[in-house]
Design a protein around this motif. Sequence first.
Motif, PDB file in Angstrom:
ATOM      1  N   GLU A 109      41.594   8.693 -23.678  1.00 31.18           N
ATOM      2  CA  GLU A 109      41.724   8.575 -25.122  1.00 31.18           C
ATOM      3  C   GLU A 109      43.136   8.985 -25.520  1.00 31.18           C
ATOM      4  O   GLU A 109      43.406  10.167 -25.719  1.00 31.18           O
ATOM      5  CB  GLU A 109      40.704   9.469 -25.831  1.00 31.18           C
ATOM      6  N   SER A 150      46.226  10.330 -27.137  1.00 30.29           N
ATOM      7  CA  SER A 150      46.217  11.267 -28.246  1.00 30.29           C
ATOM      8  C   SER A 150      47.630  11.618 -28.670  1.00 30.29           C
ATOM      9  O   SER A 150      48.589  11.493 -27.902  1.00 30.29           O
ATOM     10  CB  SER A 150      45.475  12.553 -27.854  1.00 30.29           C
ATOM     11  N   ASP A 206      43.382   5.855 -33.058  1.00 33.84           N
ATOM     12  CA  ASP A 206      42.461   4.730 -33.190  1.00 33.84           C
ATOM     13  C   ASP A 206      43.137   3.462 -32.662  1.00 33.84           C
ATOM     14  O   ASP A 206      44.295   3.482 -32.234  1.00 33.84           O
ATOM     15  CB  ASP A 206      41.981   4.561 -34.639  1.00 33.84           C
ATOM     16  N   THR A 207      42.418   2.353 -32.679  1.00 30.37           N
ATOM     17  CA  THR A 207      42.913   1.116 -32.060  1.00 30.37           C
ATOM     18  C   THR A 207      44.221   0.647 -32.681  1.00 30.37           C
ATOM     19  O   THR A 207      45.165   0.258 -31.976  1.00 30.37           O
ATOM     20  CB  THR A 207      41.855   0.002 -32.181  1.00 30.37           C
ATOM     21  N   ARG A 208      44.307   0.698 -34.018  1.00 29.91           N
ATOM     22  CA  ARG A 208      45.527   0.222 -34.681  1.00 29.91           C
ATOM     23  C   ARG A 208      46.700   1.151 -34.409  1.00 29.91           C
ATOM     24  O   ARG A 208      47.827   0.686 -34.205  1.00 29.91           O
ATOM     25  CB  ARG A 208      45.292   0.104 -36.186  1.00 29.91           C
ATOM     26  N   GLU A 209      46.447   2.447 -34.401  1.00 32.67           N
ATOM     27  CA  GLU A 209      47.530   3.394 -34.121  1.00 32.67           C
ATOM     28  C   GLU A 209      48.048   3.204 -32.701  1.00 32.67           C
ATOM     29  O   GLU A 209      49.266   3.209 -32.470  1.00 32.67           O
ATOM     30  CB  GLU A 209      47.034   4.828 -34.314  1.00 32.67           C
TER      31      GLU A 209
END
Length: 239
Positions: A23, A25, A99-102
């Motif tokens: 994930e 981060s 998140d996916t867009r970030e």
Amino acid sequence: MMSIYKLALTLLWACGGLAIAAEPSRISVHTLAGGKEVARLMLPIGPQYSVQVDANQVEQDNRSTTHARGNVRVTIRAGGVTTATVAGEEIIIKRKVLDTRELAAIRALEAMGAPGKRDAARDRKELARLKTIVASHGWPGARFAGPELAQNAFTVLMRLPPSEMEALLPALREAQAQNDVPGAQLAQAEDRLRVAKGLPQRYGTQLAAGKPVVIEDEGALDIRRKMMGLPPMPTSSGQ
């Protein structure tokens, strides 16, 4: 007591480091004095980190925020190698899973700094990506992307034709007003656009034949430069 905190947090953040690989981060280390932030360290997104904390008092919230007080020492390691050490009386460590867009925005910013052939097609692709990032997240300054990737965005901006640059400048101005990008970057962009329009520059950042292009109100130049974090002009512009 400090050794207990050290052991517990080493294990906890080592586990967090393993999670970071799956994930991606954003980890930031905030140093406070008198309750106000005085320094911030943004870790590059991607590497697996372990974060070790020695402190008199430690509070942790759902493994996303660690608040340490009293003789705090934070040691950050990547691949077993110490990459940074931060000390202070009060330090907050934050971890936010992207998140996916970030994550897509971060990967696009990384690609902007990749070596390789630079041509009109690449410039168009990078412009499109930068516009998408700005529309979704605002200007990608240090808080969003870290200093290196934020610099990639600025480098793309400075390659743009004047009309495209002008459209993105409001986002850069807003980020600079929030101390999220260096004033020097905004000064360079403002000067580049003014010179392209045939107007005098304001900060003396644009050169021609080794000398600054015409400067507006040259008597107040060093005051304006100081406000943007730029040093005084080393020599007279000769204008």
